[in-house]
Design a protein around this motif. Structure first.
Motif, PDB file in Angstrom:
ATOM      1  N   ALA A 173      42.516  47.950  30.687  1.00  0.00           N
ATOM      2  CA  ALA A 173      42.180  46.816  31.539  1.00  0.00           C
ATOM      3  C   ALA A 173      40.690  46.496  31.433  1.00  0.00           C
ATOM      4  CB  ALA A 173      42.546  47.124  32.987  1.00  0.00           C
ATOM      5  N   TYR A 174      40.351  45.252  31.769  1.00  0.00           N
ATOM      6  CA  TYR A 174      38.940  44.846  31.802  1.00  0.00           C
ATOM      7  C   TYR A 174      38.610  44.301  33.186  1.00  0.00           C
ATOM      8  CZ  TYR A 174      34.660  42.240  30.935  1.00  0.00           C
ATOM      9  OH  TYR A 174      33.381  41.758  31.004  1.00  0.00           O
ATOM     10  N   LEU A 175      37.626  44.930  33.801  1.00  0.00           N
ATOM     11  CA  LEU A 175      37.169  44.455  35.112  1.00  0.00           C
ATOM     12  C   LEU A 175      35.813  43.775  34.935  1.00  0.00           C
ATOM     13  CD1 LEU A 175      37.311  44.265  38.190  1.00  0.00           C
ATOM     14  CD2 LEU A 175      36.389  46.589  38.313  1.00  0.00           C
ATOM     15  N   GLY A 176      35.819  42.457  35.023  1.00  0.00           N
ATOM     16  CA  GLY A 176      34.589  41.698  34.751  1.00  0.00           C
ATOM     17  C   GLY A 176      33.768  41.462  35.996  1.00  0.00           C
ATOM     18  N   GLY A 177      32.518  41.058  35.772  1.00  0.00           N
ATOM     19  CA  GLY A 177      31.635  40.713  36.880  1.00  0.00           C
ATOM     20  C   GLY A 177      31.850  39.272  37.295  1.00  0.00           C
ATOM     21  N   PRO A 178      30.932  38.712  38.053  1.00  0.00           N
ATOM     22  CA  PRO A 178      31.071  37.327  38.498  1.00  0.00           C
ATOM     23  C   PRO A 178      31.211  36.395  37.292  1.00  0.00           C
ATOM     24  CG  PRO A 178      29.249  38.405  39.620  1.00  0.00           C
ATOM     25  CD  PRO A 178      29.703  39.338  38.561  1.00  0.00           C
ATOM     26  N   LYS A 179      32.131  35.471  37.392  1.00  0.00           N
ATOM     27  CA  LYS A 179      32.355  34.571  36.262  1.00  0.00           C
ATOM     28  C   LYS A 179      31.127  33.721  35.946  1.00  0.00           C
ATOM     29  CE  LYS A 179      37.331  34.243  36.556  1.00  0.00           C
ATOM     30  NZ  LYS A 179      38.502  33.360  36.693  1.00  0.00           N
ATOM     31  N   ASN A 216      33.014  39.396  42.042  1.00  0.00           N
ATOM     32  CA  ASN A 216      31.592  39.302  42.260  1.00  0.00           C
ATOM     33  C   ASN A 216      31.269  40.694  42.738  1.00  0.00           C
ATOM     34  OD1 ASN A 216      32.128  39.663  44.952  1.00  0.00           O
ATOM     35  ND2 ASN A 216      31.598  37.601  45.585  1.00  0.00           N
ATOM     36  N   PHE A 217      30.098  41.046  43.110  1.00  0.00           N
ATOM     37  CA  PHE A 217      29.834  42.469  43.286  1.00  0.00           C
ATOM     38  C   PHE A 217      30.272  43.043  44.635  1.00  0.00           C
ATOM     39  CE2 PHE A 217      26.393  41.299  40.136  1.00  0.00           C
ATOM     40  CZ  PHE A 217      27.152  41.695  39.046  1.00  0.00           C
ATOM     41  N   ASP A 218      30.809  42.194  45.491  1.00  0.00           N
ATOM     42  CA  ASP A 218      31.233  42.712  46.796  1.00  0.00           C
ATOM     43  C   ASP A 218      32.390  43.692  46.673  1.00  0.00           C
ATOM     44  OD1 ASP A 218      29.379  41.117  47.880  1.00  0.00           O
ATOM     45  OD2 ASP A 218      30.766  39.552  48.575  1.00  0.00           O
ATOM     46  N   ASN A 219      32.340  44.676  47.515  1.00  0.00           N
ATOM     47  CA  ASN A 219      33.368  45.716  47.483  1.00  0.00           C
ATOM     48  C   ASN A 219      34.768  45.132  47.707  1.00  0.00           C
ATOM     49  OD1 ASN A 219      34.236  48.391  47.264  1.00  0.00           O
ATOM     50  ND2 ASN A 219      34.280  48.610  49.492  1.00  0.00           N
ATOM     51  N   GLU A 220      34.873  44.181  48.612  1.00  0.00           N
ATOM     52  CA  GLU A 220      36.187  43.606  48.916  1.00  0.00           C
ATOM     53  C   GLU A 220      36.787  42.917  47.686  1.00  0.00           C
ATOM     54  OE1 GLU A 220      33.413  42.808  50.826  1.00  0.00           O
ATOM     55  OE2 GLU A 220      33.860  44.571  52.056  1.00  0.00           O
ATOM     56  N   HIS A 221      35.953  42.152  47.026  1.00  0.00           N
ATOM     57  CA  HIS A 221      36.427  41.473  45.819  1.00  0.00           C
ATOM     58  C   HIS A 221      36.845  42.476  44.764  1.00  0.00           C
ATOM     59  CE1 HIS A 221      34.682  37.791  47.418  1.00  0.00           C
ATOM     60  NE2 HIS A 221      35.305  37.140  46.469  1.00  0.00           N
ATOM     61  N   THR A 222      36.063  43.535  44.658  1.00  0.00           N
ATOM     62  CA  THR A 222      36.371  44.537  43.653  1.00  0.00           C
ATOM     63  C   THR A 222      37.729  45.161  43.944  1.00  0.00           C
ATOM     64  OG1 THR A 222      34.021  45.010  43.434  1.00  0.00           O
ATOM     65  CG2 THR A 222      35.554  46.638  42.554  1.00  0.00           C
ATOM     66  N   ILE A 223      37.972  45.424  45.207  1.00  0.00           N
ATOM     67  CA  ILE A 223      39.252  46.023  45.578  1.00  0.00           C
ATOM     68  C   ILE A 223      40.401  45.066  45.262  1.00  0.00           C
ATOM     69  CG2 ILE A 223      40.631  46.745  47.572  1.00  0.00           C
ATOM     70  CD1 ILE A 223      38.098  48.056  48.677  1.00  0.00           C
ATOM     71  N   GLU A 224      40.195  43.780  45.584  1.00  0.00           N
ATOM     72  CA  GLU A 224      41.197  42.771  45.228  1.00  0.00           C
ATOM     73  C   GLU A 224      41.532  42.859  43.751  1.00  0.00           C
ATOM     74  OE1 GLU A 224      43.003  40.569  46.923  1.00  0.00           O
ATOM     75  OE2 GLU A 224      42.159  41.620  48.683  1.00  0.00           O
ATOM     76  N   ALA A 225      40.466  42.875  42.971  1.00  0.00           N
ATOM     77  CA  ALA A 225      40.615  42.842  41.521  1.00  0.00           C
ATOM     78  C   ALA A 225      41.338  44.088  41.019  1.00  0.00           C
ATOM     79  CB  ALA A 225      39.241  42.717  40.860  1.00  0.00           C
TER      80      ALA A 225
END
Lengths: 341, 341
Positions: free
Chosen positions: A191-197, A229-238
């Motif tokens: 898998a690839y987990l990217g940063g903010p688009k 984006n770098f927020d923890n919540e977004h990361t968890i979503e992803a």
DNA sequence: TGAATAATTTCAAACGATTGAAATCGCTTT
DNA sequence: AAAGCGATTTCAATCGTTTGAAATTATTCA
């Protein structure tokens, strides 16, 4: 030690009086003018060294209308990459007689504009900037070039704009290395987990990932890719979308940046993901944080932040010194290394 | 936007010509001299604002023999405390028209001496320094004061020397808070893991620990105290002596600094210490790192690094401005807070 | 020996802002 | 109308360095 007398600053005039010659002779001797007699030069140089003469910078700056100050705008000094890169910048700048003003935008566009205006007022001789993740308008930065002050974008830069100088780590190559490393360890579903688009690096790194897959004959699957984006919540979503709400369970992960990788791993561990212990991952950063994790990744991408910083200031000083024309836009890439733990 | 013309710098002379008055009138008008006619002042101020006039700093610096540069020497910019404190320093300095040169000694004495000499040559107007953990000789720093350049020690300072300006976090109070917190949670056997003995903070914090114990009527035991320089190996030695090679098993721990606390906890967990899950601990720092730990401490001591930095630069600027006499040595303490997670 | 030329050194203005002393202006007063 | 005075403005030097032009000194050659 004898008491140093602060009331008699060592100036050209002082040297000249001591040597019974004119100020201009002393100045030219120190600057090795060919018209000055060798013996005279020797005498001047000796006394200058003896008295530990240092030319007054304010005077020189006034004379040639420079400040010898470089402005730096970056998102966050606490970020491991930026922190290390600053070191490279400062060392190099100092060696060349420049000072550096560091300012943090905290990844906010408004703050970045304010800082840019402040640095413009400070009359910096040049600017090194890593833009905020929300920067889309560049007026505040363009005004520097319009006034003849060169700007070098480093790391974070406006991808679409070719008319700017940029220095950055080779995300493509780093990502390729990371992906290939995981492939070589037998993984097929990576898998690839990217940063903010908004950050163009996200896409460079994505391309490296894709290319490594292609070169290994592994077909790309869209649902193995997610962004945060770098927020923890977004990361968890992803990470949820990649490893939980899916039937294509990946066994490995390439991440844009270690902090988000760590957030992701932490989450997976926390929810007691059934395959957690099998998952192998590599992120960008090679941060010392890795030593504190209970289950650290087995490898990291070392981005050589000092090198990136140094290339940026090197280019900037060349632009200031007009060794490179401002319109002759440069693009410098610094390669990454894979570090196996 | 209209093209800005970099070839016509806005100077007093330029304003004077536009307004058909002399340079000195303009200067005095801008500096609000009482001898200047109000109407004249108004005209000058208006044009100055319209043309966005900024006085040339090099010229001013030359005139009053200053550089408006503050030197900073600290062990390591990657350290969470120092990193945040820098922010406080820079903000305050900038607001007062000063720039800052940051340099890292990497906790090496030799490097510190080199940096000090370099900053001396740069003719900084003042110096803020957090000494290396090996600094015992202060010649390299004393020479600044000898030349009339004020020095403020912040955080790390020479404990035995009263003849210097110092600003630091209140280690006693912070340590007291931490210890009391643990006592209030029912702990009776609380260990103290100190930093390098060379750093005087180690002892301040130790005293806070002792006092909290005393105030709670708990008797102090020497074998509940150990020290580490910041190396992981030393930390492990120390933590071993406290929690492994002992029959006085403590149930809680106060640590000089979170990084060493984390190293210690990591070790205890790694060796599968039988009482690991019962141990409660508090360290100084309140670092974000805590979020990544599998078993984070339940509280931290927040040292308010920005506040310490700000107090340091505030004092330094007062010394530079001669609001405070250099011989009138100051001591400023900034209190800590207990943060419960 | 004197002129021409080469080798050095010095002069003087400039960079931009500040500031005490001196000059100018308008106005009152005798 | 001349002197005097306050209000306001301008002069001129200063901070330390640089640099083209001018001046001085030393050397060469006829």
């Amino acid at each position: 030690m004898e008491k140093l007398n602060k009331h008699v600053p060592i100036t050209l005039k002082f040297l000249a009086e001591k040597l019974k010659m004119s100020v201009s002779t002393v100045s030219k001797a120190l600057n090795n003018y060919p018209s000055i007699n060798d013996y005279t030069k020797k005498r001047v140089l000796e006394l200058a060294k003896e008295l530990n003469f240092t030319p007054n910078k304010s005077a020189i700056n006034l004379k040639d209308r420079k400040t010898r100050i470089i402005g730096i705008i970056l998102p966050n000094l606490l970020d491991y990459f930026f922190n290390r890169s600053i070191y490279g910048i400062e060392q190099f700048a100092m060696k060349h007689g420049y000072n550096v003003i560091i300012s943090q935008s905290h990844d906010e566009f408004e703050k970045e504009v304010t800082l840019a205006n402040m640095l413009l007022k400070t009359c910096v001789d040049g600017l090194i900037v890593a833009i905020s993740q929300h920067t889309q308008n560049f007026d505040h930065l363009d005004q520097f070039e319009r006034m003849g002050t060169p700007v070098v974008y480093y790391t974070r830069n406006p991808s679409f704009n070719l008319n700017c100088h940029k220095v950055f780590g080779n995300g493509f190559q780093g990502s390729y290395l990371a992906t290939k490393f995981l492939i070589d360890r037998g993984h097929k579903k990576i898998a690839y987990l990217g940063g903010p688009k908004m950050i163009n690096f996200t896409h460079d790194r994505f391309k490296g990932y894709i290319n490594a897959l292609n070169d290994a004959g592994i077909s790309f699957e869209q649902n193995l890719v997610a962004y945060t984006n770098f927020d923890n919540e977004h990361t968890i979503e992803a990470i949820k979308s990649l490893f939980v709400d899916t039937n294509e369970m990946p066994t490995a992960l390439v991440a844009y940046k270690e902090p988000i990788l760590f957030d992701a791993l932490k989450y997976l561990k926390q929810i007691g993901h059934p395959r957690f212990s099998e998952i192998e991952s590599v992120g960008f950063g090679n941060t010392p944080l890795i030593n504190y994790l209970a289950d650290p990744p087995i490898a990291s991408i070392e981005e050589n932040p000092e090198g990136v910083g140094e290339k940026a200031i090197e280019l900037l000083l060349k632009l200031i010194g007009k060794e490179i024309e401002m319109e002759d836009y440069q693009k410098v890439m610094v390669n990454c290394k894979l570090v196996i733990h």
